[in-house]
Design an enzyme around this catalytic site. Sequence first.
Site, short mmCIF file in Angstrom:
data_model
loop_
_atom_site.label_atom_id
_atom_site.label_comp_id
_atom_site.label_asym_id
_atom_site.label_seq_id
_atom_site.Cartn_x
_atom_site.Cartn_y
_atom_site.Cartn_z
N SER A 277 40.07 43.76 40.47
CA SER A 277 39.79 43.66 41.76
C SER A 277 38.69 42.79 42.18
O SER A 277 37.94 43.16 41.49
CB SER A 277 39.88 45.05 42.33
OG SER A 277 39.17 45.11 43.87
N TYR B 282 35.81 52.95 43.28
CA TYR B 282 37.16 52.07 42.94
C TYR B 282 36.90 50.86 42.08
O TYR B 282 37.26 50.51 40.96
CB TYR B 282 37.89 52.03 44.15
CG TYR B 282 39.00 50.88 44.05
CD1 TYR B 282 40.10 51.09 43.28
CD2 TYR B 282 38.77 49.66 44.28
CE1 TYR B 282 41.06 50.37 43.20
CE2 TYR B 282 39.98 48.67 44.27
CZ TYR B 282 41.07 49.06 43.53
OH TYR B 282 42.15 48.01 43.34
N LYS C 259 37.36 49.48 37.75
CA LYS C 259 38.17 48.30 37.67
C LYS C 259 37.17 47.66 36.61
O LYS C 259 37.51 46.93 35.57
CB LYS C 259 38.38 47.61 38.65
CG LYS C 259 39.43 48.12 39.64
CD LYS C 259 41.03 48.08 38.96
CE LYS C 259 42.04 48.57 40.03
NZ LYS C 259 43.06 48.69 39.00
N1 NAD Z 1 46.66 46.13 47.17
C1 NAD Z 1 45.72 45.37 46.82
O1 NAD Z 1 45.22 44.60 47.91
C2 NAD Z 1 44.80 45.21 45.61
C3 NAD Z 1 43.83 44.81 45.53
C4 NAD Z 1 43.21 44.28 44.42
C5 NAD Z 1 43.58 45.18 43.37
N2 NAD Z 1 44.78 46.02 43.30
C6 NAD Z 1 45.20 46.64 41.99
O2 NAD Z 1 46.50 46.21 42.18
C7 NAD Z 1 47.36 47.47 41.61
C8 NAD Z 1 48.52 47.58 42.24
O3 NAD Z 1 48.20 48.01 43.74
P1 NAD Z 1 49.28 48.45 44.77
O4 NAD Z 1 48.71 47.91 45.81
O5 NAD Z 1 50.72 47.54 44.36
O6 NAD Z 1 49.26 49.94 44.64
P2 NAD Z 1 50.49 50.78 44.58
O7 NAD Z 1 49.73 52.24 44.85
O8 NAD Z 1 51.69 50.61 45.56
O9 NAD Z 1 51.02 50.70 42.88
C9 NAD Z 1 50.54 51.54 41.97
C10 NAD Z 1 51.63 52.22 41.04
O10 NAD Z 1 51.10 52.50 39.88
C11 NAD Z 1 51.91 53.91 39.86
N3 NAD Z 1 50.99 54.72 39.07
C12 NAD Z 1 49.62 55.26 39.43
N4 NAD Z 1 49.15 55.84 38.63
C13 NAD Z 1 49.89 55.85 37.35
C14 NAD Z 1 49.92 56.63 36.33
N5 NAD Z 1 48.76 57.65 35.90
N6 NAD Z 1 50.93 56.58 35.39
C15 NAD Z 1 52.19 55.88 35.79
N7 NAD Z 1 52.14 55.19 37.04
C16 NAD Z 1 51.13 55.40 38.01
C17 NAD Z 1 52.19 54.38 41.20
O11 NAD Z 1 53.22 55.19 41.38
C18 NAD Z 1 52.58 52.99 41.75
O12 NAD Z 1 54.00 52.66 41.59
C19 NAD Z 1 46.33 48.69 41.35
O13 NAD Z 1 45.84 48.71 40.18
C20 NAD Z 1 45.17 48.27 42.26
O14 NAD Z 1 43.98 48.77 42.10
C21 NAD Z 1 45.23 46.05 44.63
#
Ligand code: NAD
Length: 322
Positions: free
Chosen positions: A113, A137, A141
């Site tokens: 991130s 957070y 990362k």
């Molecule tokens: N959305 C954003 O703008 C953004 C920006 C930077 C980084 N990220 C990173 O991208 C990734 C996805 O983000 P997102 O917005 O799709 O989030 P999200 O919460 O929609 O997706 C995360 C998924 O991981 C699963 N999960 C979480 N912990 C778990 C575990 N211990 N075991 C198995 N499954 C697990 C959840 O059920 C979910 O389906 C994350 O790592 C987040 O930190 C997101």
Amino acid sequence: MVAGGAGYIGSHTCKLLKQAGREPVVLDDLSTGHRWAAKFGPLYVGDIENGELVQKIVRQHGITDVIDFAAKAQVGESYQNPGKYFRENVGKTIHFVDALIAGGAKNIVFSSSCAVYGNPETIPITESESKKPVNPYGETKLVVERMLHWDGIAHGLKWVAPRYFNAAGADPEGEIGEVHDPETHLIPAAIEAVLGKRPQLEVYGTDYPTPDGTAIRDYIHVFDLGRAHILALDYLREGGESTALNLGTGVGQSVLDVVRAVKAASGREVPHVLRPRRAGDPPELVADPSMAKRVLGWSAEFRDIERIVETAWAWHRRPVAA
Ligand SMILES: NC(=O)c1ccc[n+]([C@@H]2O[C@H](COP(=O)([O-])OP(=O)(O)OC[C@H]3O[C@@H](n4cnc5c(N)ncnc54)[C@H](O)[C@@H]3O)[C@@H](O)[C@H]2O)c1
């Protein structure tokens, strides 16, 4: 294997993988993801820290390549509960990566991130910017990026850590989209305000040193992110060096720009109230995405905030709630 493939970015990436003829095997505990979103390949419901299950899936499907989206991703919550974020995002990922290595996986693309940069000194942000996260957070990362670096040296694991800016938008075909509960992301929150699903949008911070005083972010369409992950896997398979990479458009939008784009897409006013700044929210985060272009040949195809917001609006207006 796509860990977290039932989540927002994960499910969109799975759709693109499937379209490219590569069946994604999803591992997801459905803690924030959705069974209906994991429709592009087999789904294993389980926790990434379950090493036995991880090794079983890797061996059964002969998996060499992994994309890891599984994490908790609410900056505000991480501020209130750092222990949870270190347990979930660091502790569990240690077990996961150890099991992947033991099972024989070779390549991993790990969701990092722009939160690793904290308050950057230079905008747009390049990968060499100093990494001083201003919330737990972002720190989690960064710790995993460092672990992957050392796992590469110790075990030959190859990795790419895309540092996303703000993921936004939805599948333009309307099959999948963003559903978080609670929804903390700006675009869906603004749309919920328009649709009367929340009383109003809270705009945090109006005294930032930006042209309109609200915070500036780089909104990157979720399909552009998905494409970059597939290119990153190809890059690693072809022998590319492990690296971290910024994924953004290179263009910043203020909160009020986004409010205007939601108004344009919906044809309605966005009810909103102005609030003080939140802790841990930097004034401006905009990517310099030139390294991703150089290394992966990737650049964002969705370049206008209006177009990105239109895809999100269409998803939220879908006739049947998923
Ligand atoms: N959305 C954003 O703008 C953004 C920006 C930077 C980084 N990220 C990173 O991208 C990734 C996805 O983000 P997102 O917005 O799709 O989030 P999200 O919460 O929609 O997706 C995360 C998924 O991981 C699963 N999960 C979480 N912990 C778990 C575990 N211990 N075991 C198995 N499954 C697990 C959840 O059920 C979910 O389906 C994350 O790592 C987040 O930190 C997101």
